[in-house]
Write an enzyme that holds these catalytic residues in place. Sequence first.
Site, mmCIF file in Angstrom:
data_model
loop_
_atom_site.group_PDB
_atom_site.id
_atom_site.type_symbol
_atom_site.label_atom_id
_atom_site.label_comp_id
_atom_site.label_asym_id
_atom_site.label_seq_id
_atom_site.Cartn_x
_atom_site.Cartn_y
_atom_site.Cartn_z
ATOM 1 N N LEU A 1 0.845 -1.184 0.000
ATOM 2 C CA LEU A 1 0.000 0.000 0.000
ATOM 3 C C LEU A 1 0.885 1.240 0.000
ATOM 4 O O LEU A 1 2.075 1.162 0.303
ATOM 5 C CB LEU A 1 -0.893 -0.002 1.247
ATOM 6 N N SER A 2 0.298 2.384 -0.307
ATOM 7 C CA SER A 2 1.113 3.597 -0.308
ATOM 8 C C SER A 2 1.685 3.855 1.084
ATOM 9 O O SER A 2 2.804 4.361 1.207
ATOM 10 C CB SER A 2 0.314 4.800 -0.805
ATOM 11 N N GLU A 3 0.953 3.514 2.144
ATOM 12 C CA GLU A 3 1.506 3.589 3.501
ATOM 13 C C GLU A 3 0.938 2.492 4.393
ATOM 14 O O GLU A 3 -0.216 2.070 4.237
ATOM 15 C CB GLU A 3 1.221 4.938 4.165
ATOM 16 N N THR A 4 1.766 2.055 5.315
ATOM 17 C CA THR A 4 1.405 1.131 6.390
ATOM 18 C C THR A 4 1.882 1.768 7.684
ATOM 19 O O THR A 4 2.996 2.299 7.741
ATOM 20 C CB THR A 4 2.069 -0.236 6.189
ATOM 21 N N HIS B 1 -3.009 10.858 4.980
ATOM 22 C CA HIS B 1 -4.062 9.843 5.050
ATOM 23 C C HIS B 1 -3.734 8.757 6.076
ATOM 24 O O HIS B 1 -4.642 8.269 6.765
ATOM 25 C CB HIS B 1 -4.388 9.289 3.645
#
Length: 282
Positions: A40-43, A72
């Site tokens: 994902l774009s961030e974790t 986000h």
Amino acid sequence: MSQVDVFSTEPLLGNPVAVVHDADDLTTEQMAAFARWTNLSETTFLLRPTLPGADYRLRIFTPGEELPFAGHPTLGSAHAWLEAGGRPRGERVVQECGAGLVAVRRDGERLAFAAPPLVRSGPVDEADLARVRRALGVAPDEVVASAWVDNGPGWVAVLLRDADAVLGLRPDWSAFDDLEIGVVGAHAPGSETALEVRAFCPGIGVPEDPVTGSLNAGLAQWLLGERVLGERLASSYVAAQGTAIGRRGRVHVDRVGDGDDDEVWVGGATRTTITGELDLRR
């Protein structure tokens, strides 16, 4: 753990963030490996706070690196923490992260974070701007304005003539190097949203981020603070992002005050889409 969709009221049309609860026993290497695996774009990883006044500490990873702050993931992690029974010490949730303390407030049915100060702002020199234009595939006369709007991830921002120009971009991924570029253009008056935003950051493993809180925070501080669009942009507006890749992100921006002490709040819908357990035992 939870996976939370952020910046859309419609299922699967925002930007998901994986949130790992009670992550104090995980190593940095395990966190980075799990972030690469989720892709994902961030974790993010929720930990016990270390600073006075913080409700929790957050570490934020892309598939390629750790970030001091991201928008986000801040909203999605606050949502997950509250949903798991977290109780803020005060009226607002206070998140500790690499950028310091970030306040998160309940904004009706949405959550919103206070935009952190920019660590780099001001004009983009011609050499960097030429690199940006090459990466985006645009001519010099297509760039209306530009500025650094870096609040941690490293954003450089470019204003194009309108939203259609933003949606029509076909970036040259090989020309990005270490650039993380945010692009914005105004929709016509009377449209559902005021701005169209795109975020390109292939250097950290995210070619195009679906919906980006940190970029929208930096854009608001620039566009509103310097009145780049004049009277065309109200102090409260909604930006669209993710349109070009099939998402329907809606970012709610609210500037409170009109001077040196003003605050920019960036908010959106949050919705848990997945819950489960994380097992990293060998």
